[in-house]
Design an enzyme around this catalytic site. Structure first.
Site, PDB file in Angstrom:
ATOM      1  N   ASP A 143     -21.589  60.479 -40.188  1.00 17.12           N
ATOM      2  CA  ASP A 143     -21.041  59.661 -39.107  1.00 17.12           C
ATOM      3  C   ASP A 143     -20.829  58.192 -39.507  1.00 17.12           C
ATOM      4  O   ASP A 143     -20.861  57.311 -38.657  1.00 17.12           O
ATOM      5  CB  ASP A 143     -21.969  59.739 -37.884  1.00 17.12           C
ATOM      6  CG  ASP A 143     -21.319  59.208 -36.620  1.00 17.12           C
ATOM      7  OD1 ASP A 143     -20.086  59.274 -36.520  1.00 17.12           O
ATOM      8  OD2 ASP A 143     -22.046  58.722 -35.735  1.00 17.12           O
ATOM      9  N   CYS A 197     -15.717  78.245 -23.552  1.00 17.56           N
ATOM     10  CA  CYS A 197     -15.831  77.492 -22.303  1.00 17.56           C
ATOM     11  C   CYS A 197     -15.344  78.307 -21.097  1.00 17.56           C
ATOM     12  O   CYS A 197     -15.839  78.124 -19.979  1.00 17.56           O
ATOM     13  CB  CYS A 197     -15.045  76.187 -22.378  1.00 17.56           C
ATOM     14  SG  CYS A 197     -15.811  74.919 -23.412  1.00 17.56           S
ATOM     15  N   CYS A 200     -15.115  77.418 -16.944  1.00 11.10           N
ATOM     16  CA  CYS A 200     -16.102  76.394 -16.578  1.00 11.10           C
ATOM     17  C   CYS A 200     -15.517  74.987 -16.753  1.00 11.10           C
ATOM     18  O   CYS A 200     -14.836  74.694 -17.725  1.00 11.10           O
ATOM     19  CB  CYS A 200     -17.348  76.534 -17.458  1.00 11.10           C
ATOM     20  SG  CYS A 200     -18.616  75.286 -17.135  1.00 11.10           S
ATOM     21  N   CYS A 203     -18.638  70.032 -17.169  1.00 11.23           N
ATOM     22  CA  CYS A 203     -18.675  68.744 -17.877  1.00 11.23           C
ATOM     23  C   CYS A 203     -17.639  67.776 -17.328  1.00 11.23           C
ATOM     24  O   CYS A 203     -17.901  66.573 -17.200  1.00 11.23           O
ATOM     25  CB  CYS A 203     -18.481  68.956 -19.376  1.00 11.23           C
ATOM     26  SG  CYS A 203     -16.928  69.745 -19.850  1.00 11.23           S
ATOM     27  N   CYS A 207     -18.538  63.870 -14.959  1.00  5.03           N
ATOM     28  CA  CYS A 207     -18.305  62.520 -15.500  1.00  5.03           C
ATOM     29  C   CYS A 207     -18.241  61.476 -14.384  1.00  5.03           C
ATOM     30  O   CYS A 207     -17.400  61.570 -13.486  1.00  5.03           O
ATOM     31  CB  CYS A 207     -17.005  62.494 -16.305  1.00  5.03           C
ATOM     32  SG  CYS A 207     -16.682  60.872 -17.036  1.00  5.03           S
ATOM     33  N   CYS A 223     -15.197  55.918 -20.713  1.00  5.41           N
ATOM     34  CA  CYS A 223     -16.421  56.653 -21.037  1.00  5.41           C
ATOM     35  C   CYS A 223     -17.621  55.706 -21.075  1.00  5.41           C
ATOM     36  O   CYS A 223     -17.588  54.664 -21.748  1.00  5.41           O
ATOM     37  CB  CYS A 223     -16.253  57.353 -22.382  1.00  5.41           C
ATOM     38  SG  CYS A 223     -17.740  58.163 -22.991  1.00  5.41           S
ATOM     39  N   CYS A 250     -24.442  57.954 -22.389  1.00  5.91           N
ATOM     40  CA  CYS A 250     -24.393  58.781 -21.186  1.00  5.91           C
ATOM     41  C   CYS A 250     -24.418  60.234 -21.630  1.00  5.91           C
ATOM     42  O   CYS A 250     -23.667  60.632 -22.523  1.00  5.91           O
ATOM     43  CB  CYS A 250     -23.122  58.487 -20.389  1.00  5.91           C
ATOM     44  SG  CYS A 250     -22.895  59.517 -18.927  1.00  5.91           S
ATOM     45  N   CYS A 257     -23.862  71.313 -19.340  1.00  6.42           N
ATOM     46  CA  CYS A 257     -23.241  72.459 -20.012  1.00  6.42           C
ATOM     47  C   CYS A 257     -24.142  73.691 -19.897  1.00  6.42           C
ATOM     48  O   CYS A 257     -25.306  73.658 -20.293  1.00  6.42           O
ATOM     49  CB  CYS A 257     -22.975  72.138 -21.477  1.00  6.42           C
ATOM     50  SG  CYS A 257     -22.246  73.522 -22.397  1.00  6.42           S
TER      51      CYS A 257
END
Length: 383
Positions: A143, A197, A200, A203, A207, A223, A250, A257
Site C-alpha cells: 500500500d 454480492c 444485497c 453497504c 453510508c 467518503c 469509517c 457486510c
C-alpha cells in the site's frame, strides 16, 4: 523468462507454509496481465474528479494501470492477505462508538500497530524464500506504491470487489490487509474469485454521506475515510453532522457486510486492538498537544495525519456530541495556532454553546482573527 529452480507446485507449497507461519491468512497468484480493465476504470474515476485532493493518484495513474507499467519484467503477482478482524466483545465492535457520542470512532484497521510495519518485513522474508528456491527477481509492496491491490486480489482469488469497492472474502469477510510480491517467475495463477454480492446493498445503504454514486463506484470526496484521513484543511460543512463521532476513518460499509459472519478475530498479536483506542474519550483527545499526540499514537497509522488534522476530526465529533462538558476544551481551540483547528473549533463551539456564550466569545475573538477561512466560519455559525 527465468527458469524455476524448483517445480512450481513444490515452490508454492513451501511458500504457503512459510506465509502461514508468518501470520498470513491467504496466498494466491495472479498473472501480471490479469487486470486489463483496471486502467480504464481508474481513468474514469480520475476524469470525474472522484479522487478529490489525492493528486498522487493522477500523478501515478500510468504506472498504476498495470503491474508491467510499474515493473516491465514482472510475470506473476503473489497476493497475500492478513486478517485484522475485531473480536466479539461489545467494545470492540466496529460501530460501538455510534452508541457513545462522548467517544471517538477509530477505524478497526487503525486500532493497533501500523500494518505497514508489520507486513512489509514479512513480505521481504517470503521474497527471500522465493528467490532462494525459485530464482528470479522480486519486489514487495504494501500500500505504498502505485499498485492496484484490490483488482489484483480479486484476479488472484483472495476475494471480490464488493459494491462498496473493497475486497470481500468468503473466509475473512471484510477485515484483511493486502500485500503483494511481484516476481519475474511465471507461476500458475490461482484463478479469479467471482462476485458474491448478489442483490444485497447493505453497504450502499449504510453510508452516512452517500459516497456511492452507484454500486461498485465510490466518490472519495464524500467518503468519511477520505475526509478524515486524506483531505487537508477544513472538512466541508455539509458533511460534518453526518460524520458524527468518527474521528479516523469509517467502517460502516464494511461492518454491515453479511459475509463478515465468517470472519474471525485477528490471530496476529500486533493486530489486536489497543484498549485505549477502542472507545477513546473525546475530552482526553481534545487535550493533546503535538508532543502528546505523537507519544499517544506512536506506532499507529493515525500518527501520519498529524495532530492538527486529527484535532479537526475530534472537534467535529465534539460538536456532534451535544456534550456541554466539552465546551471549555473546545473554547480553548478557538485560539489554536493552526487555522483549520481554529475554524473547526468555531463550528463545534457554535454547536455546543448557548447563543449568549457564542456571541460573548465572538466579541472577544472575532475582531482579532486574521485568517479569512476562520472569519467566514464565525460569520456562518448560528448558535
Amino acid at each position: 523468462m527465468r527458469a524455476l529452480h524448483t517445480k512450481p507446485e513444490k515452490l508454492l507449497k513451501a511458500f504457503q507454509e512459510k506465509a502461514a507461519a508468518l501470520g498470513f491468512d491467504g496466498v494466491r497468484v495472479a498473472a501480471a496481465d490479469s487486470i486489463p480493465q483496471a486502467g480504464a476504470r481508474l481513468k474514469e474515476f480520475l476524469d470525474k474528479g472522484r479522487h478529490g485532493t489525492m493528486g498522487w493518484m493522477a500523478e501515478t495513474a500510468e504506472r498504476r494501470a498495470a503491474p508491467s507499467s510499474l515493473w516491465p519484467d514482472v510475470r506473476s503477482v503473489i497476493m497475500l492477505a492478513m486478517n485484522y478482524g475485531p473480536d466479539d466483545a461489545p467494545e470492540h465492535h466496529p460501530l460501538a462508538h455510534l452508541d457513545d457520542p462522548g467517544s471517538g470512532g477509530i477505524s478497526v484497521y487503525a486500532r493497533h500497530r501500523d500494518y505497514h510495519d508489520i507486513i512489509k518485513g514479512r513480505l521481504k522474508e517470503l521474497a527471500s524464500l522465493l528467490v532462494s528456491r525459485g530464482g528470479g527477481d522480486v519486489k514487495v509492496f504494501v500500500d505504498t506504491a502505485p499498485v492496484m491491490e484490490k483488482p489484483l486480489g480479486e484476479a488472484a482469488g483472495l476475494g471480490w470487489q464488493g459494491k462498496h469497492t473493497n475486497l470481500v472474502s468468503r473466509e475473512l469477510g471484510s477485515w484483511f490487509f493486502l500485500g503483494a510480491i511481484f516476481t519475474t517467475l511465471e507461476l500458475p495463477p490461482s484463478g479469479a474469485e467471482r462476485d458474491h454480492c448478489g442483490s444485497c446493498r447493505a453497504c450502499l445503504d449504510a453510508c452516512p454521506t452517500d459516497a456511492f454514486p452507484a454500486p461498485y463506484q465510490l466518490d472519495a470526496r464524500r467518503c468519511i475515510s477520505y475526509l478524515t484521513i486524506e483531505h487537508p484543511g477544513p472538512i466541508p460543512a455539509e458533511f460534518r453532522e453526518a460524520i458524527g463521532n468518527r474521528i479516523y476513518g469509517c467502517d460502516d460499509c464494511l461492518a454491515v457486510c453479511p459475509w463478515n459472519k465468517f470472519a474471525e478475530t485477528a490471530r496476529e498479536a500486533k493486530l489486536i486492538a489497543r484498549k485505549d483506542l477502542d472507545l477513546p474519550r473525546l475530552l482526553d483527545l481534545l487535550q493533546l498537544d503535538d508532543a502528546a499526540f505523537r507519544k499517544f499514537f506512536s506506532g499507529s497509522p493515525i500518527k501520519r495525519i498529524g495532530r492538527n488534522r486529527f484535532l479537526r476530526n475530534v472537534l467535529i465529533a465534539a460538536g456532534n456530541s451535544g456534550d456541554t462538558a466539552l465546551l471549555d476544551e473546545v473554547r480553548g481551540h478557538l485560539a489554536d495556532p493552526d487555522e483549520t483547528v481554529r475554524s473547526t473549533a468555531v463550528w463545534a463551539f457554535g454547536k455546543l454553546a448557548s447563543e449568549a456564550q457564542f456571541q460573548a466569545e465572538k466579541a472577544k475573538v472575532f475582531p482579532g482573527e486574521n485568517n479569512e477561512q476562520v472569519r467566514c466560519e464565525w460569520l456562518a455559525v448560528t448558535s
